[in-house]
Write a protein that holds these residues in place. Structure first.
Motif, PDB file in Angstrom:
ATOM      1  N   LYS A 174       0.656  -1.140  -0.012  1.00 21.61           N
ATOM      2  CA  LYS A 174      -0.017   0.090  -0.040  1.00 21.61           C
ATOM      3  C   LYS A 174       0.810   1.305  -0.275  1.00 21.61           C
ATOM      4  N   ARG A 175       0.478   2.013  -0.890  1.00 19.51           N
ATOM      5  CA  ARG A 175       1.303   3.277  -0.961  1.00 19.51           C
ATOM      6  C   ARG A 175       1.502   4.068   0.517  1.00 19.51           C
ATOM      7  N   ILE A 272      12.721   2.324 -11.929  1.00 15.48           N
ATOM      8  CA  ILE A 272      11.477   3.193 -11.202  1.00 15.48           C
ATOM      9  C   ILE A 272      10.940   4.058 -11.821  1.00 15.48           C
ATOM     10  N   ALA A 273      11.467   5.200 -12.604  1.00 18.89           N
ATOM     11  CA  ALA A 273      10.830   5.939 -13.436  1.00 18.89           C
ATOM     12  C   ALA A 273       9.796   5.369 -14.356  1.00 18.89           C
ATOM     13  N   GLN A 274      10.068   4.187 -14.865  1.00 22.97           N
ATOM     14  CA  GLN A 274       9.088   3.595 -15.982  1.00 22.97           C
ATOM     15  C   GLN A 274       7.881   3.202 -15.337  1.00 22.97           C
ATOM     16  N   ASN A 657      12.280  -1.014  -1.469  1.00 28.54           N
ATOM     17  CA  ASN A 657      11.712  -0.053  -0.225  1.00 28.54           C
ATOM     18  C   ASN A 657      10.997   1.115  -1.167  1.00 28.54           C
ATOM     19  N   ILE A 658      11.675   1.885  -1.888  1.00 18.81           N
ATOM     20  CA  ILE A 658      10.951   2.978  -2.592  1.00 18.81           C
ATOM     21  C   ILE A 658       9.848   2.610  -3.516  1.00 18.81           C
ATOM     22  N   ALA A 659       9.835   1.513  -4.033  1.00 21.93           N
ATOM     23  CA  ALA A 659       8.625   0.888  -4.910  1.00 21.93           C
ATOM     24  C   ALA A 659       7.700   0.700  -3.947  1.00 21.93           C
ATOM     25  N   ALA A 660       7.813   0.085  -2.794  1.00 23.57           N
ATOM     26  CA  ALA A 660       6.859  -0.028  -1.772  1.00 23.57           C
ATOM     27  C   ALA A 660       6.258   0.968  -1.230  1.00 23.57           C
TER      28      ALA A 660
END
Length: 668
Positions: A174-175, A272-274, A657-660
């Motif tokens: 969850k964001r 990440i950017a994509q 971690n950033i994606a999560a």
């Protein structure tokens, strides 16, 4: 999430014997210890729904023909049975399971060196020292695994031989954060941060009265920096791990390196950017992307945000990828150096002579600026391209203290035969970039990567003063960024991560009385003795003379009497004076003019630090500067999701971690 992932992998490791990585310095193929290769390799970790390519190769050495009759299957593993073995549903043909057809049979050849003896014979002209390899291969492009869990992939080749890989897919989270800023101090280590604090912060009787901005982060950890196939990483594959969640090899960006001849067809992994560009509406929709660096914007760390290639040196093509490549990121903000790859004027190296400044403006509506004034005066919300130097931007110490070193020809970013005398600071680029991102994506959120590149670029030539000054510039930028976020009421929505892509073996072991050091006699033995005696250790390692009376976070003077006794374990033969180099960046070693070898041999620069201590090299003779080191690098985090960075992590965990935190996964 990371701790759960670690436990999962440990469980798998206990259940299925893993294929050990190849030992030794020279390998036929990265992460491929057998003649059958699968990329992504064993133990790769994926974000649910992230797109990736798969490459299979079968090798045959010494003129033999590889068997092209091979197959690839995949099965979803369901658990552990009584015998502690992983259970699967059923092995299924890879194309059938993923609904992706392979690209068909391919073939090529390459050569490699089996060991150091063969390599150095080859460098000296022995054409028979290398081993030839013939290859049969195929690939699957744009694969997705949306169901979290563990998968077993099996390549069968050469009449019964097998290569197995276990892949782990992380679940969608969850964001937590609307925005993320990833600060990278290229090459920055704990020892460098300690030295930066020592020369810039006020202290009384050994107690610091002020602290670095990095010191004030609540969540901290360590990052292990190994690459796919080596102990020591370079910036390309370490930054690639931060942007993809996958390991790679030296020089590679956003791919698993294969053995094909072109550096642009290697199996890609999504960035990440994509992912942010195609994020589901459920998770907040398409987000903004910003890239800020003091290096060339095509350099390894910034290019890792948008590029896919096996070779970081393909800078002209990397510029084209940034705006015309397949599934191009087309970042909203791009700020840094590297102007020579945007044009074909004097000194230009752009792809096919293209004027990419014109392309960026006409094809994508960018505002283009070339100096500090242009950046400061821009108040709009259009995409922003700011290129401020033909190459890497000049370092803080030369921009602010030794300004005479900026007067070099052909450094203007647009091919003018002028000097780039009006370059912005890192904080000015970051804040302006954030202003643009906020105007364009206040609702959806954004991701910015901001790099202090010349910490690393100055540590390589052993120019510690310039490297530490750029570290302090990064720290100052972090403080000003946090203040801006608070003013804009974005601080509670923004995850800030500060780390490095790798380290150097730099450390401080005492202090130096440079007056005593410089007064040593001319006799070599006596002079060496006096110079060494000028270094104080333990109780004689008195405080250095640096002061910051104006409170700007930087020493007021750099040419002080008492300096730091600092050094590095991996360096060429050189001389060391422990004093700032007023006339520009150090050149510690130069090519020996009378070497009998076919390759360059570097010796101490006779024209630099002539009165310094002689230091014997600890590297191969072809290395002209210092090299990266093994050590873990620190990570600091604040804001929503920052707790994920506590503890010790692999570098791929930065991506996960950033994606999560941003909610970038995609599930069934």
């Amino acid at each position: 999430m990371v701790k759960v992932l670690a436990l999962t992998l440990c469980t798998i490791g206990a259940a299925i014997s893993a294929v050990s990585a190849q030992q030794g310095q020279f390998k036929r193929m990265s992460a491929c210890p057998d003649l059958g290769c699968v990329f992504p390799p064993d133990r790769a970790n994926f974000l649910a729904g992230a797109k990736f390519d798969v490459r299979v190769e079968v090798h045959a050495e010494n003129g033999e023909t590889p068997n092209a009759d091979f197959s690839l299957t995949i099965e979803k593993l369901r658990g552990v049975d009584r015998d502690n073995k992983r259970r699967g549903s059923k092995a299924i043909d890879f194309s059938k399971y993923t609904k992706v057809k392979n690209t068909g049979p391919e073939g090529w050849n390459f050569t490699y060196y089996k060991d150091a003896a063969a390599y150095w014979k080859g460098q000296d002209g022995d054409e028979k020292a290398s081993t030839p390899v013939n290859v049969a291969a195929t690939a699957w492009r744009q694969v997705q695994l949306k169901e979290a869990g563990d998968y077993k992939v099996v390549l069968k080749y050469n009449n019964g031989k097998k290569t197995e890989a276990i892949w782990h897919v992380n679940p969608v989270q969850k964001r937590k954060a609307k925005n993320v800023i990833l600060f990278i101090g290229d090459g920055m280590t704990t020892a460098m941060i300690t030295a930066g604090r020592l020369i810039s912060q006020r202290r009384v009787h050994g107690l610091y009265q002020t602290h670095l901005h990095m010191d004030q982060f609540k969540n901290m950890g360590h990052i292990m920096t190994h690459s796919l196939d080596s102990l020591i990483t370079d910036s390309a594959n370490s930054a690639s791990a931060y942007n993809t969640g996958h390991k790679s090899s030296s020089g590679a960006l956003g791919v698993y390196p294969d053995s094909s001849k072109t550096p642009f067809d290697d199996p890609k992994v999504e960035l990440i950017a994509q992912l942010l560009r195609r994020r589901s509406k459920k998770q907040g929709g398409r987000g903004g992307v910003g890239i800020v660096t003091t290096a060339e914007v095509q350099d390894a760390t910034p290019a890792a945000v948008y590029a896919h290639t096996r070779s970081r040196d393909e800078k002209a093509t990397i510029v084209n990828q940034m705006i015309r490549g397949k599934d191009a990121v087309v970042a909203d903000v791009i700020l840094g150096g590297g102007g020579k790859y945007f044009h074909s004027k004097s000194g230009g190296k752009s792809l096919n002579g293209t004027d990419y400044y014109d392309v960026y403006q006409k094809e994508h509506g960018y505002k283009v600026v070339f100096d500090r004034d242009g950046l400061k005066n821009y108040k709009g919300s259009d995409k922003l391209l700011g290129i401020f130097h033909s190459g890497n931007m000049d370092v803080w110490l030369d921009r602010h203290v030794y300004k005479q070193n900026l007067a070099k020809s052909n450094t203007h970013p647009y091919g003018e035969k002028q000097s780039a005398l009006n370059q912005p600071d890192l904080n000015e680029m970051v804040i302006k970039g954030l202003e643009v991102l906020d105007k364009r994506y206040r609702k959806e959120g954004w991701f910015m990567m901001a790099e202090a590149a010349s910490i690393d670029k100055m540590m390589h030539p052993l120019d510690y003063d310039r490297g530490l000054a750029d570290l302090l510039e990064l720290d100052s930028t972090i403080g000003k960024t946090k203040a801006w976020l608070k003013r804009m009421k974005l601080d509670k929505d923004t995850l800030i991560v500060v780390t490095a892509d790798h380290g150097h073996s730099f450390d401080v072991y005492g202090s130096v009385d440079t007056q005593f050091f410089n007064s040593a006699g001319d006799d070599s033995d006596a002079a060496d003795l006096e110079k060494r005696n000028s270094i104080g250790t333990y109780e004689n390692s008195g405080w250095p003379s640096y002061e910051d009376k104006d409170g700007d976070g930087f020493p007021d003077k750099w040419d002080v009497r008492f300096t730091l006794a600092a050094g590095t374990a991996g360096a060429p033969t050189h001389h060391e004076s422990f004093q700032v180099h007023v006339n520009g960046t150090r050149v510690p070693a130069v090519i020996k003019s009378n070497s009998h070898h076919h390759y360059p041999v570097y010796v101490a620069n006779p024209n630099e630090d002539k009165n310094g201590m002689a230091k014997s090299g600890t590297l191969g003779v072809t290395e002209p500067v210092g090299v990266h080191s093994l050590q873990d690098v620190p990570v600091f985090a604040s804001g929503p999701g920052s707790e994920l960075f506590r503890g010790v992590h692999d570098n791929t965990a930065v991506f996960h971690n950033i994606a999560a935190a941003l909610g970038l996964g995609e599930e069934n």
